[in-house]
Design a protein around this motif. Structure first.
Motif, PDB file in Angstrom:
ATOM      1  N   VAL A 385       0.838  -1.204   0.000  1.00 25.25           N
ATOM      2  CA  VAL A 385       0.000   0.000   0.000  1.00 25.25           C
ATOM      3  C   VAL A 385       0.871   1.252   0.000  1.00 25.25           C
ATOM      4  CG1 VAL A 385      -1.662   1.336   1.346  1.00 25.25           C
ATOM      5  CG2 VAL A 385      -1.959  -1.144   1.079  1.00 25.25           C
ATOM      6  N   THR A 386       1.954   1.250   0.820  1.00 24.99           N
ATOM      7  CA  THR A 386       2.859   2.408   0.882  1.00 24.99           C
ATOM      8  C   THR A 386       3.501   2.662  -0.471  1.00 24.99           C
ATOM      9  OG1 THR A 386       3.309   1.938   3.209  1.00 24.99           O
ATOM     10  CG2 THR A 386       4.883   3.353   2.048  1.00 24.99           C
ATOM     11  N   ALA A 387       3.922   1.591  -1.137  1.00 30.37           N
ATOM     12  CA  ALA A 387       4.554   1.742  -2.447  1.00 30.37           C
ATOM     13  C   ALA A 387       3.589   2.355  -3.450  1.00 30.37           C
ATOM     14  CB  ALA A 387       5.049   0.383  -2.937  1.00 30.37           C
ATOM     15  N   ILE A 388       2.341   1.940  -3.390  1.00 31.71           N
ATOM     16  CA  ILE A 388       1.345   2.486  -4.325  1.00 31.71           C
ATOM     17  C   ILE A 388       1.130   3.974  -4.057  1.00 31.71           C
ATOM     18  CG2 ILE A 388      -1.084   2.399  -4.977  1.00 31.71           C
ATOM     19  CD1 ILE A 388      -0.988  -0.622  -4.481  1.00 31.71           C
ATOM     20  N   ILE A 389       1.070   4.360  -2.774  1.00 32.58           N
ATOM     21  CA  ILE A 389       0.854   5.778  -2.430  1.00 32.58           C
ATOM     22  C   ILE A 389       2.027   6.623  -2.903  1.00 32.58           C
ATOM     23  CG2 ILE A 389       0.663   7.393  -0.503  1.00 32.58           C
ATOM     24  CD1 ILE A 389      -0.886   5.201   0.998  1.00 32.58           C
ATOM     25  N   TRP A 391       4.131   5.978  -5.284  1.00 32.41           N
ATOM     26  CA  TRP A 391       4.144   6.031  -6.753  1.00 32.41           C
ATOM     27  C   TRP A 391       3.145   7.061  -7.267  1.00 32.41           C
ATOM     28  CZ3 TRP A 391       0.217   4.659 -10.235  1.00 32.41           C
ATOM     29  CH2 TRP A 391       0.609   4.650 -11.572  1.00 32.41           C
ATOM     30  N   ARG A 392       1.982   7.124  -6.658  1.00 32.45           N
ATOM     31  CA  ARG A 392       0.970   8.082  -7.100  1.00 32.45           C
ATOM     32  C   ARG A 392       1.403   9.521  -6.804  1.00 32.45           C
ATOM     33  NH1 ARG A 392      -5.036   5.617  -5.755  1.00 32.45           N
ATOM     34  NH2 ARG A 392      -4.977   3.952  -7.340  1.00 32.45           N
ATOM     35  N   VAL A 393       2.028   9.726  -5.626  1.00 34.20           N
ATOM     36  CA  VAL A 393       2.490  11.082  -5.283  1.00 34.20           C
ATOM     37  C   VAL A 393       3.542  11.549  -6.279  1.00 34.20           C
ATOM     38  CG1 VAL A 393       3.737  12.456  -3.570  1.00 34.20           C
ATOM     39  CG2 VAL A 393       1.897  10.904  -2.849  1.00 34.20           C
ATOM     40  N   LYS A 394       4.529  10.704  -6.552  1.00 35.90           N
ATOM     41  CA  LYS A 394       5.586  11.070  -7.498  1.00 35.90           C
ATOM     42  C   LYS A 394       5.008  11.315  -8.885  1.00 35.90           C
ATOM     43  CE  LYS A 394       9.492   8.804  -5.249  1.00 35.90           C
ATOM     44  NZ  LYS A 394      10.565   7.799  -5.403  1.00 35.90           N
ATOM     45  N   ARG A 395       4.074  10.521  -9.275  1.00 36.69           N
ATOM     46  CA  ARG A 395       3.473  10.692 -10.604  1.00 36.69           C
ATOM     47  C   ARG A 395       2.736  12.024 -10.692  1.00 36.69           C
ATOM     48  NH1 ARG A 395      -1.320   9.129 -13.302  1.00 36.69           N
ATOM     49  NH2 ARG A 395      -0.955   8.537 -15.490  1.00 36.69           N
ATOM     50  N   GLY A 396       2.083  12.415  -9.582  1.00 37.10           N
ATOM     51  CA  GLY A 396       1.374  13.701  -9.564  1.00 37.10           C
ATOM     52  C   GLY A 396       2.338  14.881  -9.686  1.00 37.10           C
ATOM     53  N   ARG A 397       3.483  14.823  -9.018  1.00 38.01           N
ATOM     54  CA  ARG A 397       4.473  15.904  -9.100  1.00 38.01           C
ATOM     55  C   ARG A 397       5.028  16.032 -10.513  1.00 38.01           C
ATOM     56  NH1 ARG A 397       7.921  14.859  -3.527  1.00 38.01           N
ATOM     57  NH2 ARG A 397       6.281  15.574  -2.064  1.00 38.01           N
ATOM     58  N   CYS A 398       5.258  14.900 -11.148  1.00 38.76           N
ATOM     59  CA  CYS A 398       5.789  14.935 -12.520  1.00 38.76           C
ATOM     60  C   CYS A 398       4.810  15.621 -13.455  1.00 38.76           C
ATOM     61  CB  CYS A 398       6.084  13.528 -13.009  1.00 38.76           C
ATOM     62  SG  CYS A 398       7.496  12.759 -12.175  1.00 38.76           S
ATOM     63  N   LEU A 399       3.566  15.364 -13.288  1.00 42.65           N
ATOM     64  CA  LEU A 399       2.555  15.970 -14.147  1.00 42.65           C
ATOM     65  C   LEU A 399       2.499  17.485 -13.916  1.00 42.65           C
ATOM     66  CD1 LEU A 399      -0.333  13.329 -13.879  1.00 42.65           C
ATOM     67  CD2 LEU A 399       1.166  13.771 -15.842  1.00 42.65           C
ATOM     68  N   GLN A 400       2.635  17.934 -12.650  1.00 40.75           N
ATOM     69  CA  GLN A 400       2.605  19.371 -12.358  1.00 40.75           C
ATOM     70  C   GLN A 400       3.815  20.072 -12.965  1.00 40.75           C
ATOM     71  OE1 GLN A 400       2.316  19.727  -8.121  1.00 40.75           O
ATOM     72  NE2 GLN A 400       0.156  19.036  -8.065  1.00 40.75           N
ATOM     73  N   THR A 401       4.987  19.431 -12.918  1.00 43.06           N
ATOM     74  CA  THR A 401       6.214  20.024 -13.474  1.00 43.06           C
ATOM     75  C   THR A 401       6.071  20.244 -14.970  1.00 43.06           C
ATOM     76  OG1 THR A 401       7.532  18.940 -11.778  1.00 43.06           O
ATOM     77  CG2 THR A 401       8.703  19.729 -13.733  1.00 43.06           C
ATOM     78  N   LYS A 402       5.482  19.273 -15.664  1.00 42.43           N
ATOM     79  CA  LYS A 402       5.296  19.399 -17.111  1.00 42.43           C
ATOM     80  C   LYS A 402       4.365  20.548 -17.443  1.00 42.43           C
ATOM     81  CE  LYS A 402       6.164  14.578 -18.266  1.00 42.43           C
ATOM     82  NZ  LYS A 402       5.608  13.351 -18.847  1.00 42.43           N
ATOM     83  N   VAL A 403       3.373  20.757 -16.644  1.00 47.56           N
ATOM     84  CA  VAL A 403       2.440  21.848 -16.903  1.00 47.56           C
ATOM     85  C   VAL A 403       3.119  23.197 -16.684  1.00 47.56           C
ATOM     86  CG1 VAL A 403       0.307  22.925 -16.166  1.00 47.56           C
ATOM     87  CG2 VAL A 403       0.445  20.465 -16.375  1.00 47.56           C
TER      88      VAL A 403
END
Length: 403
Positions: A385-389, A391-403
């Motif tokens: 569960v921790t790994a999934i959380i 992964w989702r947090v890091k993925r969200g930051r990457c998307l914000q950086t691209k924007v």
């Protein structure tokens, strides 16, 4: 006046009489010999002059021409489904059983549990067709002979895989002229049951004139003595447990006495019991960790369990149920949820022998082991569960950086 067409003949045990008149024929034995306490078959075969007749046929067996009726029944004509049915009107002592099919010109019956008072009685077989003119009777009869009870003729024991001999002595008449024919029939289950052996021997005044064997079920049966000397004993080879049961020997001797043919019939019954030592067929672990032991034997095997600490377990409890399967001669024993880890012993035993086998059971898991298992499972789940959380947090930051 319309009268039922009737053909009656007295049946004498042990010899055959054939009557023919007005288009009717009837054939019955002159004498039938049976053993005290055993069932016996009394034959009656007939034909009538109405080949397309479909009406009611009434069969009556009585003592002589005017004596009391032993059994009377009517085979009624076809119903809406084109089926025929026997309805019994009289059955003295409930001792008689219909064997023959009147629609096939057979009025044969079986008499159960021969008694001493049955000895030397005359039996008359009568056949009546509904709605036909005339009446036909004959005064000839069949005599029933009841032989004494001999224990050695009633019980034979054999072992599975071995052989057993069923006795069948009979008397050969010393009055036959020139030639006689001896037919031996062995049947299983009932006097008129499954035919397993059929043998015919021709006799002349000085020697055997020929023999033939027309039925030998499974090629397992053999006459072991000389039929010409009055012995039709039968050997069964390669005994199987399902061979257990009653066997009936019918000996028909046809010969000429004076001016007419006689058919002497002797019937004997033997009970065969096939025994086998207890043998374990299978010992295994099944789903859920239970242990199952299957044993074969006759008499039925008794199953005993010995646990890894060399203790004999109580039998036929909720923890160790036992089931008997009579048609397979098997006993099934179980241990549900073995409580100890180690080797369990299954012991199968009867009066014929003993067998034993061992099996290793893992036993139940300890409480400590279960606790560790649960804790490890929780830790793995938390890590996942921790790994999934993360992964989702890091993925969200990457998307914000691209924007």
């Amino acid at each position: 006046m319309m009268l039922g067409a009737v053909l009656c003949t007295l049946v004498l045990s042990a010899s055959a009489f054939r009557l023919s008149r007005n288009g009717w024929t009837m054939e019955t034995p002159d004498t039938v010999t049976g053993r005290l306490g055993s069932p016996v078959t009394v034959y009656c075969k007939f034909t009538h002059p109405h080949p397309r007749y479909t009406g009611n046929i009434t069969i009556m067996w009585k003592a002589g021409r005017t004596g009391p009726v032993y059994i009377k029944y009517t085979n009624y004509g076809p119903d809406s489904q084109r089926k025929y049915q026997n309805v019994i009107d009289v059955n003295e002592g409930e001792r008689h059983r219909v064997i023959g099919n009147p629609r096939r010109n057979d009025a044969t019956i079986e008499i159960n549990q021969l008694r001493g008072e049955d000895n030397n009685k005359l039996w008359s077989c009568c056949v009546e067709l509904q709605g036909e003119d005339g009446k036909f009777e004959t005064g000839h009869g069949t005599r029933l002979i009841v032989a004494g009870h001999e224990e050695k003729l009633r019980s034979v024991t054999g072992t599975k895989g071995g052989d057993a001999t069923l006795p069948c002595p009979f008397a050969i008449p010393n009055t036959y002229q020139n030639r006689a024919t001896v037919t031996v029939l062995w049947r299983r289950g009932r006097p008129h049951g499954q035919l397993v052996f059929n043998y015919t021997l021709g006799l002349t005044a000085h020697t055997n004139s020929g023999e033939s064997e027309t039925v030998n079920e499974g090629n397992r049966y053999k006459l072991v003595r000389n039929v010409g000397d009055g012995d039709a004993s039968l050997k069964i080879r390669g005994l199987e447990l399902n061979d257990t049961g009653r066997y009936f020997c019918h000996v028909h001797i046809m010969f000429i006495k004076e001016t007419y043919q006689q058919d002497q019939v002797t019937q004997n019954m033997s009970r065969l019991q096939v025994v086998a030592p207890a043998v374990i067929l299978n010992l295994s672990l099944v789903a859920g960790g239970d242990i199952v032991c299957t044993a074969e034997g006759e008499p039925p095997a008794n199953i005993t369990w010995i646990d890894p600490e060399n203790n004999t377990l109580p039998i036929n409890t909720n923890h160790t149920p036992v089931t008997h399967v009579p048609d397979k001669h098997q006993t099934v024993g179980e241990i549900r949820g073995p409580r100890l880890r180690g080797t369990y012993h299954c012991v199968a035993e009867n009066t014929q022998g003993r067998d034993a086998r061992d099996i290793l059971a893992p036993g139940p898991q300890s409480n400590g082991g279960r606790t560790v298992y649960i804790m490890v499972s929780i830790v793995v789940l938390l890590v996942l569960v921790t790994a999934i959380i993360i992964w989702r947090v890091k993925r969200g930051r990457c998307l914000q950086t691209k924007v």
